[in-house]
Design a protein around this motif. Sequence first.
Motif, PDB file in Angstrom:
ATOM      1  N   MET A   1       0.865  -1.189  -0.086  1.00  0.00           N
ATOM      2  CA  MET A   1      -0.012   0.024  -0.210  1.00  0.00           C
ATOM      3  C   MET A   1       0.847   1.287   0.057  1.00  0.00           C
ATOM      4  N   GLU A   2       0.530   2.127  -0.735  1.00  0.00           N
ATOM      5  CA  GLU A   2       1.267   3.627  -0.827  1.00  0.00           C
ATOM      6  C   GLU A   2       1.173   4.395   0.174  1.00  0.00           C
ATOM      7  N   LEU A   3       2.181   5.070   0.564  1.00  0.00           N
ATOM      8  CA  LEU A   3       2.270   5.836   1.610  1.00  0.00           C
ATOM      9  C   LEU A   3       1.037   6.830   1.825  1.00  0.00           C
ATOM     10  N   SER A   4       1.006   7.410   0.671  1.00  0.00           N
ATOM     11  CA  SER A   4      -0.485   8.371   0.587  1.00  0.00           C
ATOM     12  C   SER A   4      -1.503   7.703   1.052  1.00  0.00           C
ATOM     13  N   GLN A   5      -1.826   6.363   0.634  1.00  0.00           N
ATOM     14  CA  GLN A   5      -3.134   5.534   1.130  1.00  0.00           C
ATOM     15  C   GLN A   5      -3.144   5.477   2.448  1.00  0.00           C
ATOM     16  N   LYS A   6      -1.834   4.997   3.120  1.00  0.00           N
ATOM     17  CA  LYS A   6      -1.829   4.781   4.461  1.00  0.00           C
ATOM     18  C   LYS A   6      -2.259   5.915   5.258  1.00  0.00           C
ATOM     19  N   TYR A   7      -1.699   7.030   4.789  1.00  0.00           N
ATOM     20  CA  TYR A   7      -1.630   8.257   5.677  1.00  0.00           C
ATOM     21  C   TYR A   7      -3.390   8.764   5.484  1.00  0.00           C
ATOM     22  N   GLN A   8      -3.800   8.678   4.383  1.00  0.00           N
ATOM     23  CA  GLN A   8      -5.284   9.156   4.441  1.00  0.00           C
ATOM     24  C   GLN A   8      -6.161   8.233   5.008  1.00  0.00           C
ATOM     25  N   ILE A   9      -6.046   6.631   5.011  1.00  0.00           N
ATOM     26  CA  ILE A   9      -6.711   5.948   5.912  1.00  0.00           C
ATOM     27  C   ILE A   9      -6.781   6.401   7.419  1.00  0.00           C
ATOM     28  N   ALA A  10      -5.598   6.724   7.903  1.00  0.00           N
ATOM     29  CA  ALA A  10      -5.349   7.167   9.251  1.00  0.00           C
ATOM     30  C   ALA A  10      -5.936   8.330   9.670  1.00  0.00           C
ATOM     31  N   LEU A  11      -5.674   9.123   8.565  1.00  0.00           N
ATOM     32  CA  LEU A  11      -6.509  10.708   8.813  1.00  0.00           C
ATOM     33  C   LEU A  11      -7.941  10.441   8.892  1.00  0.00           C
ATOM     34  N   GLU A  12      -8.582   9.920   8.024  1.00  0.00           N
ATOM     35  CA  GLU A  12      -9.943   9.649   7.843  1.00  0.00           C
ATOM     36  C   GLU A  12     -10.416   8.993   9.121  1.00  0.00           C
ATOM     37  N   ALA A  13      -9.472   8.188   9.635  1.00  0.00           N
ATOM     38  CA  ALA A  13      -9.970   7.455  10.863  1.00  0.00           C
ATOM     39  C   ALA A  13     -10.101   8.167  12.137  1.00  0.00           C
ATOM     40  N   LEU A  14      -8.895   9.021  11.993  1.00  0.00           N
ATOM     41  CA  LEU A  14      -8.736  10.026  13.317  1.00  0.00           C
ATOM     42  C   LEU A  14     -10.048  11.192  13.127  1.00  0.00           C
ATOM     43  N   LYS A  15     -10.337  11.548  12.211  1.00  0.00           N
ATOM     44  CA  LYS A  15     -11.413  12.590  11.992  1.00  0.00           C
ATOM     45  C   LYS A  15     -12.821  11.781  12.410  1.00  0.00           C
ATOM     46  N   ASP A  16     -13.123  10.633  11.984  1.00  0.00           N
ATOM     47  CA  ASP A  16     -14.178   9.795  12.177  1.00  0.00           C
ATOM     48  C   ASP A  16     -14.468   9.692  13.791  1.00  0.00           C
ATOM     49  N   TRP A 174       7.389  11.855   3.948  1.00  0.00           N
ATOM     50  CA  TRP A 174       6.435  12.083   2.855  1.00  0.00           C
ATOM     51  C   TRP A 174       5.530  13.359   3.026  1.00  0.00           C
ATOM     52  N   VAL A 175       5.077  13.504   4.209  1.00  0.00           N
ATOM     53  CA  VAL A 175       4.475  14.686   4.880  1.00  0.00           C
ATOM     54  C   VAL A 175       5.364  16.096   4.224  1.00  0.00           C
ATOM     55  N   ASN A 176       6.499  15.835   4.634  1.00  0.00           N
ATOM     56  CA  ASN A 176       7.399  17.131   4.273  1.00  0.00           C
ATOM     57  C   ASN A 176       7.566  17.293   2.893  1.00  0.00           C
ATOM     58  N   GLU A 177       7.959  16.156   2.246  1.00  0.00           N
ATOM     59  CA  GLU A 177       7.876  16.320   0.673  1.00  0.00           C
ATOM     60  C   GLU A 177       6.678  16.798   0.370  1.00  0.00           C
ATOM     61  N   ARG A 178       5.421  16.429   0.622  1.00  0.00           N
ATOM     62  CA  ARG A 178       4.103  16.946  -0.100  1.00  0.00           C
ATOM     63  C   ARG A 178       3.835  18.506   0.162  1.00  0.00           C
ATOM     64  N   ALA A 179       4.467  18.796   1.426  1.00  0.00           N
ATOM     65  CA  ALA A 179       4.520  20.384   1.718  1.00  0.00           C
ATOM     66  C   ALA A 179       5.319  20.940   0.630  1.00  0.00           C
ATOM     67  N   GLU A 180       6.464  20.304   0.502  1.00  0.00           N
ATOM     68  CA  GLU A 180       7.373  21.055  -0.741  1.00  0.00           C
ATOM     69  C   GLU A 180       6.927  21.267  -1.810  1.00  0.00           C
ATOM     70  N   TRP A 181       6.017  20.316  -2.272  1.00  0.00           N
ATOM     71  CA  TRP A 181       5.487  20.123  -3.605  1.00  0.00           C
ATOM     72  C   TRP A 181       4.526  21.251  -3.741  1.00  0.00           C
ATOM     73  N   ALA A 182       3.773  21.693  -2.505  1.00  0.00           N
ATOM     74  CA  ALA A 182       2.833  22.694  -2.622  1.00  0.00           C
ATOM     75  C   ALA A 182       3.150  23.906  -2.147  1.00  0.00           C
ATOM     76  N   GLY A 183       4.643  24.072  -2.205  1.00  0.00           N
ATOM     77  CA  GLY A 183       5.279  25.330  -1.977  1.00  0.00           C
ATOM     78  C   GLY A 183       5.153  25.778  -0.611  1.00  0.00           C
ATOM     79  N   GLU A 184       4.931  24.846   0.494  1.00  0.00           N
ATOM     80  CA  GLU A 184       4.433  25.061   1.762  1.00  0.00           C
ATOM     81  C   GLU A 184       6.009  24.823   2.636  1.00  0.00           C
ATOM     82  N   VAL A 185       5.765  25.506   3.736  1.00  0.00           N
ATOM     83  CA  VAL A 185       6.872  25.173   5.022  1.00  0.00           C
ATOM     84  C   VAL A 185       6.875  23.607   5.492  1.00  0.00           C
ATOM     85  N   PRO A 186       7.639  22.810   4.986  1.00  0.00           N
ATOM     86  CA  PRO A 186       7.674  21.559   5.839  1.00  0.00           C
ATOM     87  C   PRO A 186       7.384  21.370   7.172  1.00  0.00           C
ATOM     88  N   PRO A 187       6.137  20.875   7.682  1.00  0.00           N
ATOM     89  CA  PRO A 187       5.953  21.026   9.057  1.00  0.00           C
ATOM     90  C   PRO A 187       7.008  20.267   9.973  1.00  0.00           C
TER      91      PRO A 187
END
Length: 272
Positions: A1-16, A174-187
Amino acid sequence: MELSQKYQIALEALKDYVSGAGFTDVVLGLSGGIDSSLTATMCVEAFGAEHVHGYMLPGPYSSDHSITDAQDLASNLGLKTQVISILEPYEGFERSLARALGGELKGLASENTQARCRMISLMALSNANDWLLINTGNKSEAAMGFSTLYGDTAGAFAPLGGFYKTDVFALSRWVNERAEWAGEVPPIPEHVLVKPPSAELSPGAQDERVMGIEYDVLDQILIAHYEQGLSAEEVVAKGFSADQVNYVIKRTDSFAFKRAMEPPFPENKFYE
């Protein structure tokens, strides 16, 4: 499973979980370590920085960088934070327990008392403000019993509870790299990603040394035996030493009682 999928599953579970429990705000401890950094990042993405309350809880063996790393993370995420020292309550326990212990509070009792002082502080904040306490633990350390009952096992939900430590590092990158792609400061500060993990409950302690095994080896053994169902002999045949495999399995099995006290976490077959 891709890291992005793992992250999204955990994120949605947290929200719910949080919304299902009727809460809008969450609270967590910010140790300056990788687990709390990734958890805080997920909470901010899930609820917005104004609904996430992070507290730094330094104790007698906390390093200076644990505070500065947590402060840098909070700044990157837009979190308002506060420092609450556990030194005074910990020293109070030292004094009050001295006679019953026949001397000083030391060793494992000292380490776990520090973790429980942090839990008491976070739960007081949770109760006083109607915030849900979020756990920051991971699956590797839960397997090895590397946590404190009624201390860092506390919390209503553990968004990283289904992830082994090597994935916590990978997801943080992955979270930091995603921020860099979006032009944001890596958290997550770079120092958090490269420093040796430590609970900082005793002088100079490092988690891998305390557990007696490196995370990359530990996780491969845990996944092979507990996720993929391989026998100890089959795991050894994959190139691991028999001593390491037997140590991990024996220790993991012996801490089933402690894992029963861990909070719920995203249920998914991440490692099949």
